[in-house]
Design a protein around this motif. Structure first.
Motif, PDB file in Angstrom:
ATOM      1  N   LYS A 173      50.889  25.565  26.381  1.00 52.75           N
ATOM      2  CA  LYS A 173      51.762  25.836  27.418  1.00 52.75           C
ATOM      3  C   LYS A 173      52.059  24.686  28.329  1.00 52.75           C
ATOM      4  O   LYS A 173      53.207  24.139  28.481  1.00 52.75           O
ATOM      5  CB  LYS A 173      51.451  27.277  28.047  1.00 52.75           C
ATOM      6  CG  LYS A 173      52.506  27.805  28.809  1.00 52.75           C
ATOM      7  CD  LYS A 173      52.185  29.119  29.144  1.00 52.75           C
ATOM      8  CE  LYS A 173      53.539  29.808  30.249  1.00 52.75           C
ATOM      9  NZ  LYS A 173      53.528  31.131  30.339  1.00 52.75           N
ATOM     10  N   ARG A 174      50.967  24.299  28.841  1.00 51.25           N
ATOM     11  CA  ARG A 174      51.086  23.432  29.876  1.00 51.25           C
ATOM     12  C   ARG A 174      51.706  21.774  29.203  1.00 51.25           C
ATOM     13  O   ARG A 174      52.817  21.256  29.864  1.00 51.25           O
ATOM     14  CB  ARG A 174      49.687  22.599  30.472  1.00 51.25           C
ATOM     15  CG  ARG A 174      49.087  23.634  31.489  1.00 51.25           C
ATOM     16  CD  ARG A 174      47.952  23.096  32.098  1.00 51.25           C
ATOM     17  NE  ARG A 174      47.292  24.261  32.882  1.00 51.25           N
ATOM     18  CZ  ARG A 174      46.409  24.856  32.392  1.00 51.25           C
ATOM     19  NH1 ARG A 174      45.820  24.766  31.290  1.00 51.25           N
ATOM     20  NH2 ARG A 174      45.662  25.928  33.097  1.00 51.25           N
ATOM     21  N   LEU A 176      53.749  21.952  26.626  1.00 51.30           N
ATOM     22  CA  LEU A 176      55.265  22.199  26.313  1.00 51.30           C
ATOM     23  C   LEU A 176      55.877  22.221  27.838  1.00 51.30           C
ATOM     24  O   LEU A 176      57.103  21.427  27.602  1.00 51.30           O
ATOM     25  CB  LEU A 176      55.333  23.428  25.551  1.00 51.30           C
ATOM     26  CG  LEU A 176      54.847  23.652  24.079  1.00 51.30           C
ATOM     27  CD1 LEU A 176      54.702  25.184  23.705  1.00 51.30           C
ATOM     28  CD2 LEU A 176      55.522  22.883  23.277  1.00 51.30           C
ATOM     29  N   LEU A 177      55.508  22.631  28.591  1.00 52.40           N
ATOM     30  CA  LEU A 177      56.281  22.759  30.024  1.00 52.40           C
ATOM     31  C   LEU A 177      56.211  21.327  30.444  1.00 52.40           C
ATOM     32  O   LEU A 177      57.379  20.735  31.038  1.00 52.40           O
ATOM     33  CB  LEU A 177      55.777  23.729  30.998  1.00 52.40           C
ATOM     34  CG  LEU A 177      55.758  25.058  30.523  1.00 52.40           C
ATOM     35  CD1 LEU A 177      54.954  25.659  31.550  1.00 52.40           C
ATOM     36  CD2 LEU A 177      57.152  25.479  30.817  1.00 52.40           C
ATOM     37  N   ALA A 178      55.394  20.631  30.314  1.00 53.79           N
ATOM     38  CA  ALA A 178      55.289  18.953  30.548  1.00 53.79           C
ATOM     39  C   ALA A 178      56.219  18.185  29.810  1.00 53.79           C
ATOM     40  O   ALA A 178      57.153  17.378  30.260  1.00 53.79           O
ATOM     41  CB  ALA A 178      53.899  18.525  30.578  1.00 53.79           C
ATOM     42  N   LEU A 179      56.441  18.475  28.421  1.00 63.15           N
ATOM     43  CA  LEU A 179      57.310  17.638  27.781  1.00 63.15           C
ATOM     44  C   LEU A 179      58.889  17.988  28.287  1.00 63.15           C
ATOM     45  O   LEU A 179      59.687  17.170  28.117  1.00 63.15           O
ATOM     46  CB  LEU A 179      57.342  18.403  26.271  1.00 63.15           C
ATOM     47  CG  LEU A 179      58.039  17.732  25.237  1.00 63.15           C
ATOM     48  CD1 LEU A 179      58.204  16.473  24.895  1.00 63.15           C
ATOM     49  CD2 LEU A 179      58.227  18.878  24.023  1.00 63.15           C
ATOM     50  N   PRO A 184      54.135  18.077  35.543  1.00 65.25           N
ATOM     51  CA  PRO A 184      53.713  16.587  35.535  1.00 65.25           C
ATOM     52  C   PRO A 184      52.845  16.746  34.034  1.00 65.25           C
ATOM     53  O   PRO A 184      52.325  17.295  33.711  1.00 65.25           O
ATOM     54  CB  PRO A 184      53.058  16.175  36.595  1.00 65.25           C
ATOM     55  CG  PRO A 184      52.515  17.503  37.216  1.00 65.25           C
ATOM     56  CD  PRO A 184      53.443  18.682  36.734  1.00 65.25           C
ATOM     57  N   GLN A 185      53.272  15.231  33.539  1.00 66.45           N
ATOM     58  CA  GLN A 185      52.237  15.155  32.233  1.00 66.45           C
ATOM     59  C   GLN A 185      50.898  15.181  32.637  1.00 66.45           C
ATOM     60  O   GLN A 185      50.510  14.661  33.777  1.00 66.45           O
ATOM     61  CB  GLN A 185      52.666  13.902  31.656  1.00 66.45           C
ATOM     62  CG  GLN A 185      54.292  13.741  30.967  1.00 66.45           C
ATOM     63  CD  GLN A 185      54.189  14.494  29.682  1.00 66.45           C
ATOM     64  OE1 GLN A 185      53.182  14.874  29.089  1.00 66.45           O
ATOM     65  NE2 GLN A 185      55.451  14.977  29.126  1.00 66.45           N
TER      66      GLN A 185
END
Length: 188
Positions: A173-174, A176-179, A184-185
């Motif tokens: 999930k992190r 995908l949200l960063a993408l 933040p990446q």
């Protein structure tokens, strides 16, 4: 992303195909019927892929075949573009027959009205489908989403700012949200 599959799930056997796509978040199993993409499965190593194919064979009433390759080819193309950062909105025919009722309503609202790079709270999504007080039920709907990534359940977060849960794992999930630029990446 809408398709003509709003009616109740079919009982007759349906032709379908599947493939595994290597992605930055791990292998995804994609399954499609003649109506469109029907399922996306995270972490589709050999064991999980075999279990998913067996489950879909029971649900769809037929063993997979080669009849439904076109929806898979387009889904693969669009997912590759999404992970490359060049696609922000999926334009795929979807077979919604693996989900019904409240869960389908919530997922269709999510797919249609929560765009790339944004998030929505569980309670807000419940309010959008005119079910105030159903925030937990929205969480259940996210967990039963047969089309994650394409129907972006990763964009549903806690109203208080927490990331919430995710069937593909919180690290997925992190990522995908960063993408999508929401988080933040990762540093490593």
């Amino acid at each position: 992303m809408d398709s003509a599959t709003d009616s109740a799930p079919r009982r007759e056997a349906r032709a379908w195909s599947w493939a595994v796509l290597d992605t930055p978040i791990g292998p995804l199993l994609l399954a499609a019927t003649e109506l469109g993409l029907a399922q996306v499965v995270f972490h589709a190593d050999d064991r999980r892929a075999a279990a998913s194919v067996a489950h879909l064979t029971r649900r769809l009433g037929a063993a997979p075949g080669e009849e439904c390759r076109a929806p898979l080819e387009e889904a693969i193309r669009q997912l590759e573009a999404y992970f490359a950062g060049t696609l922000r909105e999926f334009a795929l025919p979807l077979d919604w027959s693996l989900i019904t009722g409240f869960n389908r309503r919530v997922l269709r609202e999510l797919a249609a009205h929560v765009p790339y790079g944004t998030v929505v709270g569980y309670q807000d999504l419940a309010d959008r489908v005119h079910e105030p007080g159903a925030a937990r039920a929205v969480g259940v709907a996210m967990g039963s989403n047969p089309l994650p990534v394409v129907v972006p359940c990763h964009r549903v977060v806690e109203s208080g700012g927490g990331i919430g849960g995710f069937g593909g794992g919180l690290e997925t999930k992190r990522r995908l949200l960063a993408l999508e630029g929401v988080l933040p990446q990762p540093l490593f």
